[in-house]
Design a protein around this motif. Structure first.
Motif, PDB file in Angstrom:
ATOM      1  N   ARG A  29      13.150 -18.023   1.541  1.00 30.06           N
ATOM      2  CA  ARG A  29      13.724 -19.363   1.818  1.00 30.06           C
ATOM      3  C   ARG A  29      13.198 -20.130   3.277  1.00 30.06           C
ATOM      4  NH1 ARG A  29      14.402 -18.908  -2.561  1.00 30.06           N
ATOM      5  NH2 ARG A  29      16.351 -19.047  -3.913  1.00 30.06           N
ATOM      6  N   GLU A  77      20.749 -18.193  -0.057  1.00 28.18           N
ATOM      7  CA  GLU A  77      20.422 -19.588  -0.297  1.00 28.18           C
ATOM      8  C   GLU A  77      20.545 -20.131   1.292  1.00 28.18           C
ATOM      9  OE1 GLU A  77      18.530 -22.004  -1.363  1.00 28.18           O
ATOM     10  OE2 GLU A  77      19.186 -21.167  -3.470  1.00 28.18           O
ATOM     11  N   LEU A 121      25.380 -17.806  -8.318  1.00 35.17           N
ATOM     12  CA  LEU A 121      24.180 -18.637  -8.814  1.00 35.17           C
ATOM     13  C   LEU A 121      23.687 -19.699  -7.976  1.00 35.17           C
ATOM     14  CD1 LEU A 121      25.140 -18.781 -12.407  1.00 35.17           C
ATOM     15  CD2 LEU A 121      23.568 -17.043 -11.529  1.00 35.17           C
ATOM     16  N   SER A 122      24.428 -20.403  -7.172  1.00 37.13           N
ATOM     17  CA  SER A 122      24.191 -21.662  -6.691  1.00 37.13           C
ATOM     18  C   SER A 122      25.178 -21.900  -5.717  1.00 37.13           C
ATOM     19  CB  SER A 122      23.881 -22.882  -7.634  1.00 37.13           C
ATOM     20  OG  SER A 122      23.173 -24.040  -6.873  1.00 37.13           O
ATOM     21  N   SER A 134      26.354 -25.776  -3.446  1.00 36.51           N
ATOM     22  CA  SER A 134      26.138 -27.236  -3.588  1.00 36.51           C
ATOM     23  C   SER A 134      25.872 -27.608  -2.060  1.00 36.51           C
ATOM     24  CB  SER A 134      27.306 -27.677  -3.878  1.00 36.51           C
ATOM     25  OG  SER A 134      28.385 -27.831  -3.016  1.00 36.51           O
ATOM     26  N   SER A 180      21.015 -18.449 -14.382  1.00 37.52           N
ATOM     27  CA  SER A 180      20.869 -19.243 -13.624  1.00 37.52           C
ATOM     28  C   SER A 180      21.661 -20.392 -13.817  1.00 37.52           C
ATOM     29  CB  SER A 180      19.445 -19.791 -13.488  1.00 37.52           C
ATOM     30  OG  SER A 180      19.086 -20.224 -14.655  1.00 37.52           O
ATOM     31  N   PHE A 240      22.077 -24.485 -11.449  1.00 40.25           N
ATOM     32  CA  PHE A 240      21.944 -25.337 -10.085  1.00 40.25           C
ATOM     33  C   PHE A 240      22.655 -26.734 -10.306  1.00 40.25           C
ATOM     34  CE2 PHE A 240      18.209 -26.052 -12.950  1.00 40.25           C
ATOM     35  CZ  PHE A 240      18.213 -27.500 -13.163  1.00 40.25           C
ATOM     36  N   LEU A 258      26.152 -30.299 -13.198  1.00 39.18           N
ATOM     37  CA  LEU A 258      25.779 -28.735 -12.903  1.00 39.18           C
ATOM     38  C   LEU A 258      25.049 -28.563 -14.185  1.00 39.18           C
ATOM     39  CD1 LEU A 258      25.924 -25.988 -11.614  1.00 39.18           C
ATOM     40  CD2 LEU A 258      28.122 -25.863 -13.112  1.00 39.18           C
TER      41      LEU A 258
END
Length: 298
Positions: A140, A187, A229-230, A232, A269, A271, A278
């Motif tokens: 990243r 992330e 998974l993700s 915000s 997945s 995002f 979403l």
């Protein structure tokens, strides 16, 4: 969905959208236009990922043959070939590649336990990162382009710490030693100031300061055997997948907000997109949900 189509990369309309398949080639299309802009042919192994440069004028692809290619998005012309290694598929793959903000550079991570920073215009290697573990499969690059964050192993026996690198020197600035053992999720917050990690063996999300490597907080998700998974913008929402469901939890308190049923599938997945929506992918479909209400839109 055609499950042989693995990777989708997009930027705001009317710029091109890149669509990749398992066969080692990709196509560039424009929203609302049926015929492809161009076909990207140059890989001889499956394309594992795609990244647009800021502005959408160039596209970076990487694959299982140990190389990345930088394309001109307007016509699909190959501008540079980044040969990470001469060892080819299936013995060697590129796990990840990222466009570094704030400069004309990209980075690739390979199964040879090396990370390479490239000059995107010349195709020349600038810095080599000697990774301590082959499990460093995710990179990243936060805004600013001064540091790079690597980590994540696909199993429980791999990476125990996320590393923050100085891009200019190739040296390690910080080691983020996760209390729960191996790191299976990594992330960045959109502002680039926070690093978010998680692991299989503890139902928590960890928030770190990128500046000094300090663990700021641990947020319990209360969901066993889950995979993050993700996250915000600002880390306020965390998406967690477990068999048969996707859960939306608070990234501050860990409180469960909504649960989305995905049948018997395990969503690989998901995002966040604009306007509080979403996108969730399962092996058979892609669906768009409203984050606030937990209702499926389409």
């Amino acid at each position: 969905l055609d499950i042989t189509r693995l990777v989708l990369s997009l930027i705001p309309s009317p710029r091109p959208v890149a669509w990749s398949t398992w066969g080692g080639f990709a196509t560039l299309v424009r929203p609302g236009v049926r015929n492809p802009v161009s076909a990207l042919r140059g890989h001889t192994a499956p394309i594992l990922g795609m990244r647009f440069f800021p502005g959408g004028d160039r596209l970076l692809t990487f694959c299982g043959e140990g190389k990345g290619i930088i394309w001109e998005a307007r016509n699909g012309h190959a501008l540079q070939v980044l040969r990470h290694t001469e060892v080819r598929w299936p013995r060697h793959v590129l796990f990840d590649a990222q466009v570094i903000p704030g400069g004309d550079r990209v980075v690739t991570l390979g199964s040879d336990a090396r990370g390479v920073v490239w000059n995107a215009s010349s195709g020349q290697a600038v810095v080599t990162l000697m990774l301590p573990h082959r499990g460093h499969r995710v990179a990243r690059a936060p805004p600013g382009g001064e540091v790079l964050v690597t980590g994540v192993s696909p199993d429980r026996s791999g990476v125990l710490a996320v590393l923050v690198w100085d891009i200019a020197s190739g040296r390690i600035r910080h080691r983020l030693l996760q209390p729960s053992g191996s790191v299976t999720f990594l992330e960045m917050s959109p502002c680039g100031a926070k690093v978010i990690t998680a692991g299989w063996d503890r139902d928590s999300v960890f928030v770190w300061s990128l500046e000094d490597g300090r663990l700021e907080r641990e947020v319990a998700t209360s969901i066993a055997w889950s995979s993050v998974l993700s996250v915000s913008s600002g880390g306020h929402q965390v998406i967690v997948s477990s068999p048969g469901k996707v859960s939306i939890s608070s990234g501050v308190t860990g409180r469960l907000r909504h649960q989305i049923s995905v049948g018997e599938a395990f969503a690989p997945s998901a995002f966040f997109v604009a306007s509080g929506r979403l996108v969730v992918f399962t092996p058979t479909e892609a669906a768009v949900w409203d984050v606030e209400s937990g209702k499926r839109l389409f």
